[in-house]
Design a protein around this motif. Structure first.
Motif, PDB file in Angstrom:
ATOM      1  N   GLY A  46      -7.261  -9.954  -1.257  1.00 26.07           N
ATOM      2  CA  GLY A  46      -8.013  -8.999  -0.453  1.00 26.07           C
ATOM      3  C   GLY A  46      -9.490  -8.994  -0.774  1.00 26.07           C
ATOM      4  N   ASP A  47     -10.097  -7.815  -0.740  1.00 27.10           N
ATOM      5  CA  ASP A  47     -11.550  -7.668  -0.886  1.00 27.10           C
ATOM      6  C   ASP A  47     -11.975  -7.337  -2.306  1.00 27.10           C
ATOM      7  N   SER A 102       0.832  -1.205   0.000  1.00 30.41           N
ATOM      8  CA  SER A 102       0.000   0.000   0.000  1.00 30.41           C
ATOM      9  C   SER A 102       0.872   1.261   0.000  1.00 30.41           C
ATOM     10  N   ASN A 143      -3.845  -8.604  -0.076  1.00 30.69           N
ATOM     11  CA  ASN A 143      -4.395  -8.598   1.280  1.00 30.69           C
ATOM     12  C   ASN A 143      -3.896  -7.428   2.122  1.00 30.69           C
ATOM     13  N   LYS A 147      -6.338  -1.769   0.308  1.00 26.15           N
ATOM     14  CA  LYS A 147      -7.777  -1.542   0.270  1.00 26.15           C
ATOM     15  C   LYS A 147      -8.222  -0.951  -1.062  1.00 26.15           C
ATOM     16  N   GLN A 148      -7.396  -0.072  -1.623  1.00 26.36           N
ATOM     17  CA  GLN A 148      -7.722   0.612  -2.870  1.00 26.36           C
ATOM     18  C   GLN A 148      -6.619   0.325  -3.895  1.00 26.36           C
TER      19      GLN A 148
END
Length: 288
Positions: free
Chosen positions: A93-94, A23, A59, A62-63
């Motif tokens: 991740g998401d 990140s 993981n 987030k962005q």
């Protein structure tokens, strides 16, 4: 962006693999990765940049657009076509692969994809290299998304290439030409890489081949296409060898990212593609 070759010189491919960017703000290791790649792009000419997976730590992010927008901007000024496939860590991740593919719109000079086939969110496609003057087909580059982790415990850790992906490849309509050198790219190596380690011509093996436990038969289809010469993978950071099995070269890229495990000098694989053959070389990043 179309891929164009010349008769006088090799078509040069830079394979980057296993970048493992985290990140933002970027860590010291990620800054090193980006700096080294930028220097290569400033000093070398390539006809294609092929990125074979694990661009990011999915993981930890987030962005993903915050990371990939910065990364893809490194290539804006060189005008070289970029092609991407993904690895097992990219979507831990998401977010899924469809979102990462949407972010490929951030690539200023994307390579033109043909015969796209998406199965279970895994994109497989063909890159076509044309002669610069007569526009005739010179080479085909096949790209498989090897997926990530198996959902069936009996299959082992990594999911094998699916029968649908193999069928897509086997049924492609491009004409056969045994004198043409065609290549393939993937992230997770197929099981036959373990056989190729017995016939290593270059590079090293320092860890077990991290292929799926189940052999779903892609190599059989590769053998049936006489023009298929080599398959390139990433995934195993301590392996960067070129080996051969049944007349097909099975080749590891060289780990490119500093924010991950592995004792190899970071760098890239230089692939020089000629009309009827290709050569491959591990190129370490220049260190100050």
């Amino acid at each position: 962006m179309e891929l164009l070759s010349t008769d006088q010189q090799a078509f040069r491919i830079c394979q980057l693999t296993d970048l493992h960017l985290g990140s933002r703000p970027f860590s010291v290791e990620d800054q090193e990765t980006l700096k080294r790649i930028s220097r290569v792009l400033a000093s070398e000419h390539f006809d294609l940049i092929m990125i074979t997976g694990d661009l990011i730590w999915g993981n930890r992010i987030k962005q993903p657009e915050e990371v990939l927008s910065y990364f893809y901007r490194l290539f804006d000024q060189i005008g070289t076509p970029i092609a991407v496939t993904y690895g097992n860590h990219d979507t831990e991740g998401d977010f899924g692969r469809s979102r990462l593919r949407e972010l490929e719109k951030l690539i200023k000079h994307p390579a033109s994809k043909y015969d796209i086939f998406v199965f279970h969110d895994l994109e497989n496609y063909v890159l076509k290299i044309f002669g610069r003057d007569n526009r005739e087909l010179s080479h085909l580059l096949y790209v498989w998304d090897s997926g990530a982790y198996s959902r069936n415990n009996r299959m082992g850790l990594y999911e094998p290439i699916s029968p649908e992906q193999i069928r897509w490849f086997a049924q492609l309509p491009e004409p056969e030409d045994p004198d043409r050198a065609d290549l393939g790219f993937i992230h997770i190596p197929i099981p036959e890489f373990a056989q190729a380690q017995n016939l290593i011509r270059d590079g090293q093996i320092a860890e077990k081949v991290g292929s799926p436990e189940i052999n779903s038969g892609l190599f059989y289809s590769l053998l049936k296409k006489e023009n298929f010469k080599a398959l390139f993978a990433g995934h195993d950071h301590n392996n960067n060898f070129t080996g051969s099995y049944k007349g097909i070269d099975l080749v590891y890229g060289n780990v490119s990212g500093y924010n991950t495990y592995g004792n190899l000098a970071r760098g890239y694989k230089l692939i020089e593609l000629y009309p009827d053959h290709a050569t491959y070389k591990n190129i370490p990043f220049i260190i100050d």
